[in-house]
Scaffold this motif. Structure first.
Motif, short mmCIF file in Angstrom:
data_model
loop_
_atom_site.label_atom_id
_atom_site.label_comp_id
_atom_site.label_asym_id
_atom_site.label_seq_id
_atom_site.Cartn_x
_atom_site.Cartn_y
_atom_site.Cartn_z
N LEU A 64 0.76 -1.18 0.11
CA LEU A 64 0.10 0.05 -0.02
C LEU A 64 0.81 1.24 -0.06
CD1 LEU A 64 -2.75 -1.06 2.48
CD2 LEU A 64 -2.87 -0.61 -0.18
N GLY A 65 1.98 1.31 0.65
CA GLY A 65 2.80 2.28 0.76
C GLY A 65 3.49 2.46 -0.54
N ILE A 66 3.89 1.55 -1.39
CA ILE A 66 4.38 1.59 -2.59
C ILE A 66 3.05 2.30 -3.83
CG2 ILE A 66 5.31 0.46 -4.80
CD1 ILE A 66 6.67 -1.35 -2.49
N LEU A 67 2.30 1.75 -3.50
CA LEU A 67 1.04 2.33 -4.20
C LEU A 67 0.83 3.83 -3.97
CD1 LEU A 67 -1.60 -0.68 -4.33
CD2 LEU A 67 0.10 0.10 -6.19
N MET A 68 1.10 4.31 -2.88
CA MET A 68 0.86 5.74 -2.48
C MET A 68 1.80 6.54 -3.41
SD MET A 68 -1.97 6.02 -1.09
CE MET A 68 -2.07 7.57 -0.46
N LEU A 69 3.05 5.79 -2.95
CA LEU A 69 4.32 6.72 -3.59
C LEU A 69 3.95 6.96 -4.99
CD1 LEU A 69 7.23 5.08 -1.71
CD2 LEU A 69 6.30 7.38 -1.54
N ILE A 70 3.44 6.04 -5.58
CA ILE A 70 3.17 5.98 -7.36
C ILE A 70 2.05 6.89 -7.40
CG2 ILE A 70 2.30 4.91 -9.23
CD1 ILE A 70 3.91 2.43 -8.18
N ALA A 71 1.01 7.00 -6.68
CA ALA A 71 -0.44 7.62 -7.01
C ALA A 71 -0.20 9.14 -6.59
CB ALA A 71 -1.49 6.88 -6.08
#
Length: 124
Positions: A27-34
């Protein structure tokens, strides 16, 4: 009856700590992308809104010139009959729209001030 509940309590399955950490990391990685993409969308929308405001000003000037026969009005001359209110920038409320007329009477609308670097909005 107690055996039934006792058996259910011992067979209870759940997520391990490692599984929870992996999910949180994903989820953290997805937030860094989004998040950066969403910010880019917002900035693009603000620029498009300012360009739309510049086109509205240009239209109001054309109508003003047709109605009055007077060329090269200031933005203050357009309020309240041709523009409801003075337009403000979506990028930075401290920035102001400025008008410049060339020798042929063609208009250039720029956005100056605040955190916005001078940006020519009209004509595109």
């Amino acid at each position: 009856m107690l055996r039934f509940f006792n058996k259910r309590l011992h067979n209870r399955k759940g997520f391990t700590l490692i599984e929870l950490i992996v999910v949180i990391a994903i989820l953290g990685i997805l937030m860094l992308i989004a998040v950066p993409r969403l910010l880019g969308v917002r900035e693009g929308a603000e620029i498009r809104a300012d360009k739309a405001s510049a086109r509205t000003i240009a239209s109001a000037i054309a109508i003003y010139e047709a109605d009055t026969g007077t060329a090269e009005p200031a933005i203050a001359d357009l309020i309240p009959e041709y523009l409801d209110v003075a337009p403000t920038s979506a990028q930075d409320p401290a920035a102001v729209f400025t008008l410049a007329y060339d020798a042929d009477g063609a208009i250039t609308i720029t956005l100056v001030g605040g955190t916005v670097t001078e940006d020519e909005l009209y004509p595109e």
